[in-house]
Motif scaffolding. Structure first.
Motif, PDB file in Angstrom:
ATOM      1  N   UNK A  25       0.929  -1.226  -0.121  1.00 30.65           N
ATOM      2  CA  UNK A  25      -0.020  -0.041   0.050  1.00 30.65           C
ATOM      3  C   UNK A  25       0.940   1.168   0.008  1.00 30.65           C
ATOM      4  N   UNK A  26       0.257   2.176  -0.628  1.00 31.37           N
ATOM      5  CA  UNK A  26       0.975   3.679  -0.448  1.00 31.37           C
ATOM      6  C   UNK A  26       1.056   4.163   0.808  1.00 31.37           C
ATOM      7  N   UNK A  52      -0.671   6.991   1.425  1.00 28.90           N
ATOM      8  CA  UNK A  52      -2.040   7.618   1.360  1.00 28.90           C
ATOM      9  C   UNK A  52      -2.898   6.371   1.758  1.00 28.90           C
ATOM     10  N   UNK A  53      -2.535   5.299   1.080  1.00 30.19           N
ATOM     11  CA  UNK A  53      -3.751   4.218   1.301  1.00 30.19           C
ATOM     12  C   UNK A  53      -3.196   3.632   2.682  1.00 30.19           C
ATOM     13  N   UNK A  54      -2.188   3.577   3.392  1.00 33.52           N
ATOM     14  CA  UNK A  54      -2.021   3.108   4.524  1.00 33.52           C
ATOM     15  C   UNK A  54      -2.946   4.213   5.655  1.00 33.52           C
ATOM     16  N   UNK A  55      -2.653   5.450   5.277  1.00 41.48           N
ATOM     17  CA  UNK A  55      -3.325   6.363   6.404  1.00 41.48           C
ATOM     18  C   UNK A  55      -4.987   6.224   6.159  1.00 41.48           C
ATOM     19  N   UNK A  56      -5.462   6.012   5.028  1.00 44.16           N
ATOM     20  CA  UNK A  56      -6.807   5.939   4.878  1.00 44.16           C
ATOM     21  C   UNK A  56      -7.321   4.698   5.650  1.00 44.16           C
ATOM     22  N   UNK A 104      -7.098  -3.048  -5.056  1.00 41.37           N
ATOM     23  CA  UNK A 104      -6.159  -2.167  -5.622  1.00 41.37           C
ATOM     24  C   UNK A 104      -4.690  -2.688  -5.506  1.00 41.37           C
ATOM     25  N   UNK A 105      -4.409  -2.867  -3.999  1.00 34.23           N
ATOM     26  CA  UNK A 105      -3.104  -3.499  -3.554  1.00 34.23           C
ATOM     27  C   UNK A 105      -2.741  -4.784  -4.311  1.00 34.23           C
TER      28      UNK A 105
END
Length: 581
Positions: free
Chosen positions: A78-79, A81-85, A125-126
């Protein structure tokens, strides 16, 4: 649909189908499969530019894909941003889960469902960013097939057994050597990893044995040929059963009695739903040639002796009264005709073959040999050359078979068709040999026929006597070469005939092991030939044959021989089913 109709495919539509129902039937399954394969082949050709191999398949069975090893792609990460979300969504999800049952509102339920949907979307997506390395593409391949939704499905990362890396290449953990870095990696439509953790290669899954495949292998027939032979045999069984009320009544009563008075599920020989079973394989529905192979079809089409006037009466009560008024002989004819048309197809050697149906076939005493004459197109060109020569040796003797062992496959098939055809014996075939040929039936036709050649009985006896199999050459699927003969005709040395053209065993022999079955010299090892109907081993070159045996010309079996050994007493069958009238 558009491509199918443009190619001339016939379609049947139900004018009364509602919006939920499709109400469309494709009437040309052969054309439909061809169009599907064309599209799958185009997709496979494109994928073959990246993978080591790509194969199109309309259906990819689990037991087939399980025979491959697997390479898993490097998982995506995950990016930021994805980790934060994800952290934010999971925290809110935990808050909602801590609510009491009475605290939930429609808005909170909708919010929880939206959170779960978004988490699934991010996870998807991941996963989509998973990557294969360049060496993975060089080792593995893929299968292009049709998914359950009707769209293309690509099963990728499959490693053929011969391409599996050994332990020295993969290390103790099975991971490829090196650090996974490929400076030449390129994005060809499928992600290729740069520096990454080594991917592991898992071995093929252990496959459960397929008893039907084993039975076909022993009989030397492929899937497609078995489908055709089963349909041809079953149509004849139906036609003869339709003319024998007593046999039809006993068979129907046996199944009805078990269904009503015996608890639990039972396999059945009849499909008493009641519906008529098909007389052809699906892929043969529109083939005119098949009618010539299956004479039982024409016999079943003749319904001139049946009384159908009662069916034309619209009022059910009056229709039933008309049926009741029919003479007993006409009722019996109708009963037998109806029961016969529910018979489910089977070849005698198939493991699922119902013994009560085999007993009925024996009772009907059907002369299959008089009805069905094997041709090159129907049979001889579709079985391995070694099996053809086995039959030739059994029916005609060593000398005839040895003289033709160097024939190319098409020439041998034509020679067998001529030798087995009705009429006058061809040149080189004596009257006695021709009589043997006219008594021969395809594997699985005669009641309780196990499908092996008469020579197989002798081979089993030799192995049981302790002969070292290493001293005899193992039979290959397409070697087609008879062993160097010792001057004894196998047809004469075979087990004695029981009078119906089938060799019998004096004493039951133990079943051969799986390894023995795979190496038996019957030319039918399916593992070496995934499409047994085809004959890839015969490349058109003349095959080296054995030295001509010192056997008088025209030697043949002492009696009619079909080349198949029947079980003497295969199953325990109720007495009334064994009665042959």
């Amino acid at each position: 649909m558009d491509d199918y109709e443009a190619a001339g495919g016939a379609v049947m539509r139900d004018l009364f189908a509602d919006e939920v129902e499709h109400g469309v039937w494709f009437e040309d399954p052969v054309l439909l499969e061809k169009l599907a394969m064309d599209k799958l082949q185009a997709a496979a050709d494109e994928l073959a530019t990246r993978w080591k191999w790509a194969v199109p398949m309309v259906e990819a069975a689990w037991n087939h894909t399980a025979s491959f090893g697997r390479i898993e792609p490097q998982p995506g990460a995950p990016t930021d941003d994805e980790q934060a979300e994800i952290a934010k969504l999971e925290a809110r999800h935990d808050e909602l889960n801590s609510l009491g049952e009475d605290d939930w509102t429609e808005e909170l339920v909708a919010e929880a469902e939206a959170i779960e949907a978004r988490l699934d979307e991010i996870e998807g997506g991941i996963e989509a960013r998973a990557v294969f390395r360049r060496e993975d593409f060089a080792m593995a391949g893929c299968i292009v097939t049709i998914g359950r939704d009707g769209a293309h499905q690509v099963i990728q990362g499959l490693v053929r057994p011969e391409d599996m890396p050994n332990r020295t290449e993969t290390g103790d953990a099975g991971a490829p050597a090196g650090n996974g870095y490929d400076p030449d990696a390129a994005d060809n439509g499928t992600h290729v990893a740069g520096p990454a953790v080594n991917s592991s290669v898992t071995g093929p899954m252990a496959q459960p044995k397929d008893p039907q495949a084993e039975a076909r292998k022993e009989a030397g027939v492929g899937i497609g040929l078995a489908d055709d032979l089963r349909a041809i045999r079953t149509a004849l069984v139906k036609a003869h059963l339709a003319g024998d009320f007593e046999a039809a009544f006993d068979l129907m009563l046996f199944q009805m009695g078990r269904a009503v008075f015996a608890r639990g599920y039972h396999d059945q020989a009849l499909d008493i739903a009641v519906k008529e079973t098909p007389d052809r394989p699906m892929t043969r529905m529109n083939e005119a040639e098949f009618a010539g192979w299956s004479p039982g079809e024409a016999m079943l089409e003749d319904r001139s002796h049946l009384s159908f006037d009662w069916l034309e009466i619209e009022d059910d009560g009056e229709s039933f009264a008309a049926l009741r008024a029919l003479p007993r002989a006409e009722k019996e004819a109708l009963f037998a005709a109806c029961a016969a048309r529910t018979v489910k197809g089977q070849l005698a050697f198939e493991p699922q073959a119902r013994p009560e149906l085999e007993a009925t076939v024996a009772r009907l005493d059907i002369d299959f040999a008089a009805h069905v004459r094997p041709t090159a197109a129907m049979l001889w060109s579709r079985i391995n050359k070694g099996r053809v020569l086995d039959v030739a040796r059994t029916v005609f003797g060593l000398n005839w078979a040895s003289a033709r062992s160097k024939y190319k496959k098409p020439e041998l098939a034509e020679a067998m068709e001529a030798a087995f055809a009705a009429g006058d014996p061809p040149v080189g075939v004596s009257a006695e040999m021709h009589a043997n040929a006219l008594a021969w039936t395809p594997p699985g036709f005669a009641a309780f026929d196990k499908g092996g050649t008469a020579e197989d009985v002798g081979d089993a006896a030799t192995e049981a006597a302790g002969t070292d199999p290493a001293e005899a050459p193992a039979g290959e699927p397409e070697s087609g070469e008879p062993a160097a003969d010792s001057g004894t005709d196998p047809a004469q040395a075979a087990s004695p005939s029981n009078g119906n053209g089938h060799a019998t065993e004096a004493d039951p022999e133990p079943e051969p092991s799986d390894d023995a079955a795979a190496s038996a010299g019957n030319g039918a090892a399916e593992s070496a030939n995934p499409d047994p109907d085809a004959d890839p081993g015969d490349n058109g070159e003349a095959d080296p044959g054995p030295a001509a045996a010192d056997v008088p010309d025209g030697i043949a079996a002492a009696g009619p021989v079909s080349g198949h050994d029947a079980q003497e007493d295969p199953v325990d069958i109720p007495g009334f089913l064994r009665r042959v009238q």
